[in-house]
Design a protein around this motif. Structure first.
Motif, short mmCIF file in Angstrom:
data_model
loop_
_atom_site.label_atom_id
_atom_site.label_comp_id
_atom_site.label_asym_id
_atom_site.label_seq_id
_atom_site.Cartn_x
_atom_site.Cartn_y
_atom_site.Cartn_z
N LYS A 1 -18.51 9.72 14.43
CA LYS A 1 -17.62 10.87 14.27
C LYS A 1 -16.82 11.38 12.70
CE LYS A 1 -15.91 14.41 16.85
NZ LYS A 1 -15.21 15.20 17.99
N ARG A 2 -15.82 10.14 12.55
CA ARG A 2 -14.68 9.71 12.33
C ARG A 2 -15.31 9.97 10.53
NH1 ARG A 2 -12.81 6.46 16.48
NH2 ARG A 2 -13.31 4.85 15.22
N ALA A 3 -16.24 8.56 10.50
CA ALA A 3 -17.27 8.31 9.47
C ALA A 3 -17.10 9.47 8.75
CB ALA A 3 -17.91 7.24 9.35
N LEU A 4 -17.82 10.42 9.32
CA LEU A 4 -18.69 11.98 8.83
C LEU A 4 -17.60 13.06 8.35
CD1 LEU A 4 -21.32 12.56 10.95
CD2 LEU A 4 -21.67 12.04 8.58
N GLU A 5 -16.26 12.71 9.31
CA GLU A 5 -14.90 12.97 9.33
C GLU A 5 -14.40 13.31 8.03
OE1 GLU A 5 -12.17 13.26 12.73
OE2 GLU A 5 -13.71 14.97 13.57
N THR A 6 -15.10 12.00 7.46
CA THR A 6 -13.86 11.78 6.09
C THR A 6 -14.69 12.12 4.90
OG1 THR A 6 -15.31 9.57 6.23
CG2 THR A 6 -12.74 9.01 6.64
N LYS A 7 -15.88 11.89 4.91
CA LYS A 7 -16.78 12.15 4.08
C LYS A 7 -17.01 13.89 3.90
CE LYS A 7 -19.91 7.88 4.02
NZ LYS A 7 -21.26 8.15 4.35
N ALA A 8 -16.43 14.67 4.92
CA ALA A 8 -16.74 15.93 5.18
C ALA A 8 -15.52 16.48 4.12
CB ALA A 8 -16.75 16.71 6.67
N PRO A 9 -15.71 18.26 3.17
CA PRO A 9 -15.60 18.43 2.77
C PRO A 9 -13.93 18.63 3.34
CG PRO A 9 -17.31 19.78 2.29
CD PRO A 9 -17.68 18.56 3.59
N LYS A 10 -12.58 19.29 2.02
CA LYS A 10 -11.41 19.10 2.34
C LYS A 10 -10.65 20.00 1.44
CE LYS A 10 -11.22 14.56 4.37
NZ LYS A 10 -12.65 13.78 4.04
N LEU A 11 -9.41 20.54 1.95
CA LEU A 11 -8.73 21.17 1.33
C LEU A 11 -8.29 20.43 -0.28
CD1 LEU A 11 -7.21 24.10 3.80
CD2 LEU A 11 -9.31 24.48 2.02
N VAL A 12 -7.95 19.67 0.72
CA VAL A 12 -6.93 18.10 -0.43
C VAL A 12 -8.28 17.55 -0.31
CG1 VAL A 12 -5.53 17.15 -1.38
CG2 VAL A 12 -4.95 19.13 -0.04
N GLU A 13 -8.65 17.33 -1.26
CA GLU A 13 -9.84 16.10 -1.75
C GLU A 13 -9.30 14.37 -1.53
OE1 GLU A 13 -13.44 16.25 -0.82
OE2 GLU A 13 -13.19 18.14 -1.01
N ASN A 14 -9.92 13.36 -1.13
CA ASN A 14 -9.54 12.87 -1.15
C ASN A 14 -9.51 11.52 -2.33
OD1 ASN A 14 -9.04 11.82 1.63
ND2 ASN A 14 -11.10 11.38 1.65
N THR A 15 -8.73 10.64 -3.48
CA THR A 15 -8.40 9.82 -4.39
C THR A 15 -10.12 9.19 -4.63
OG1 THR A 15 -6.78 9.15 -3.97
CG2 THR A 15 -7.47 8.27 -5.76
N LYS A 16 -10.57 9.82 -5.66
CA LYS A 16 -12.36 9.54 -5.85
C LYS A 16 -12.87 8.17 -6.66
CE LYS A 16 -13.62 14.34 -8.28
NZ LYS A 16 -13.44 14.59 -9.43
N SER A 17 -13.41 7.64 -5.12
CA SER A 17 -13.93 6.56 -5.13
C SER A 17 -15.06 6.05 -6.78
CB SER A 17 -13.72 5.91 -4.40
OG SER A 17 -13.28 5.81 -3.41
N ALA A 18 -14.68 4.90 -6.93
CA ALA A 18 -16.16 4.48 -8.32
C ALA A 18 -17.39 3.45 -7.99
CB ALA A 18 -15.68 3.89 -9.58
N LEU A 19 -18.25 3.69 -7.89
CA LEU A 19 -19.24 2.71 -8.03
C LEU A 19 -19.44 1.72 -9.18
CD1 LEU A 19 -21.00 1.40 -5.59
CD2 LEU A 19 -22.79 3.48 -6.14
N PHE A 20 -19.37 0.63 -9.17
CA PHE A 20 -20.28 -0.27 -10.22
C PHE A 20 -20.99 -1.13 -9.79
CE2 PHE A 20 -15.51 0.41 -10.41
CZ PHE A 20 -15.50 0.91 -11.81
N ILE A 21 -22.15 -0.67 -10.66
CA ILE A 21 -23.72 -0.85 -10.86
C ILE A 21 -24.89 -1.84 -11.79
CG2 ILE A 21 -26.12 -0.26 -9.49
CD1 ILE A 21 -24.22 2.49 -9.07
N ARG A 22 -25.04 -3.25 -11.72
CA ARG A 22 -25.11 -3.86 -11.97
C ARG A 22 -26.83 -3.66 -12.13
NH1 ARG A 22 -24.72 -10.34 -11.96
NH2 ARG A 22 -25.42 -9.32 -9.50
N GLY A 23 -27.61 -3.32 -13.70
CA GLY A 23 -28.98 -2.74 -13.26
C GLY A 23 -29.70 -4.16 -13.31
N GLY A 24 -31.29 -4.04 -13.47
CA GLY A 24 -32.04 -5.24 -12.90
C GLY A 24 -31.83 -6.22 -14.32
N HIS A 25 -31.08 -5.98 -15.62
CA HIS A 25 -31.81 -6.76 -16.72
C HIS A 25 -30.38 -6.96 -17.42
CE1 HIS A 25 -35.36 -8.59 -16.60
NE2 HIS A 25 -35.94 -6.87 -16.69
#
Length: 314
Positions: free
Chosen positions: A17-41
């Protein structure tokens, strides 16, 4: 109606429940996180570039260790799935092929759907470890500098500038100490390329209260060339940037600010009766009685000399 048909997941534990609340829309959103992905090659240049860029995004950075065979421009569902799973709205995907060597795709998502992404090719690269100067502190704020007419005239570069600001600005603060800005990131656009440079801010004694500021390059150094882009429509971008009404400041009537930031107010008053205005009791300011409209026969206009002439004639 069944909740699974609506796409709503009902939590079974308090932790879920707490994990879903952190992902739910908010009036003031959290700081945006970045995802770093390596490709196949990937090449050594791309791997090191992803590692160096993640340094400036920490602690809002999620680095995937395993390789992922993805093609964001052909099918973005895999990127959206990884972003939703990691709760990241920004992503950087690195790959390497004969057709597109040393390739970086930087983008952002809205409601876990790809909003904008730009494909950039690395032409020249110098890693962070090649410079002698120190690295930036964890959670420090960068000073972003954009130079070049293309950031103001061409649509792709305008959107790329907006993505860079969204990516590197970090947490929004109302007040910031001078020591909190310890590095400067410059983006220079020229001839279809973007020159990415990072400088360390060194504060030295100047003999007065304000210190003397010097810049020393700390890396990484990247020369990026524009390849492909996937930009959202203006209506979707406007919807993504829309602020809720509860967050907007309430408008105060009759109060405004000038170009210098001074606060100006307008006061509404009734019309004043100046006849009842209290003044200093001076002889020159003494009120006089108004003149009567009707005049007598021997009124104030009749002089003494005229009276004497009338008695002499009789």
């Amino acid at each position: 109606m069944d909740m699974q048909n609506q796409g709503i997941v009902k939590p079974k534990t308090q932790r879920a429940k707490r994990a879903l609340e952190t992902k739910a829309p908010k009036l003031v959103e959290n700081t945006k996180s970045a995802l770093f992905i390596r490709g196949g090659h990937t090449s050594e240049t791309v791997t090191q570039a992803l590692k160096d860029l993640s340094v400036f995004k920490k602690p809002e950075a999620v680095v995937l260790r395993r390789k992922n065979i993805l093609r964001p421009f052909e099918d973005a569902t895999s990127v959206e799935f990884l972003g939703q799973k990691s709760d990241c709205s920004l992503f950087v995907f690195g790959s390497h092929s004969k057709k597109r060597p040393h390739n970086l795709v930087i983008g952002r998502m809205y409601d876990f759907h790809v909003l904008d992404m730009v494909e950039l090719g690395i032409e020249n690269f110098t890693s962070l470890s090649s410079f002698k100067s120190g690295s930036c502190a964890l959670g420090s704020k960068p000073c972003l500098v954009f130079a070049g007419d293309q950031f103001e005239t061409e649509v792709e570069f305008i959107r790329l500038k907006n993505i860079f600001i969204d990516f590197f600005r970090g947490q929004e603060l109302k007040k910031l100490a001078l020591d909190g800005v310890d590095h400067v990131i410059t983006f220079t656009a020229a001839e279809g390329r973007v020159y990415f440079r990072v400088f360390q801010v060194i504060l030295k004694k100047s003999g007065c209260k304000t210190p003397r500021v010097e810049l020393e390059e700390m890396g990484p150094r990247l020369d990026l060339v524009m390849r492909r882009s996937h930009l959202s429509s203006d209506s979707l971008l406007k919807q993504a940037c829309k602020k809720p009404a509860a967050v907007k400041p309430k408008k105060v009537k009759n109060v405004s600010r000038d170009s210098f930031g001074s606060k100006l107010g307008r006061v509404h008053m009734k019309r004043q009766d100046f006849t009842q205005l209290q003044t200093r009791k001076m002889k020159g300011l003494k009120r006089t009685k108004p003149h009567s409209s009707t005049r007598n026969k021997d009124g104030p206009h009749t002089t003494k000399r005229a009276k004497l002439d009338s008695t002499a004639s009789s």
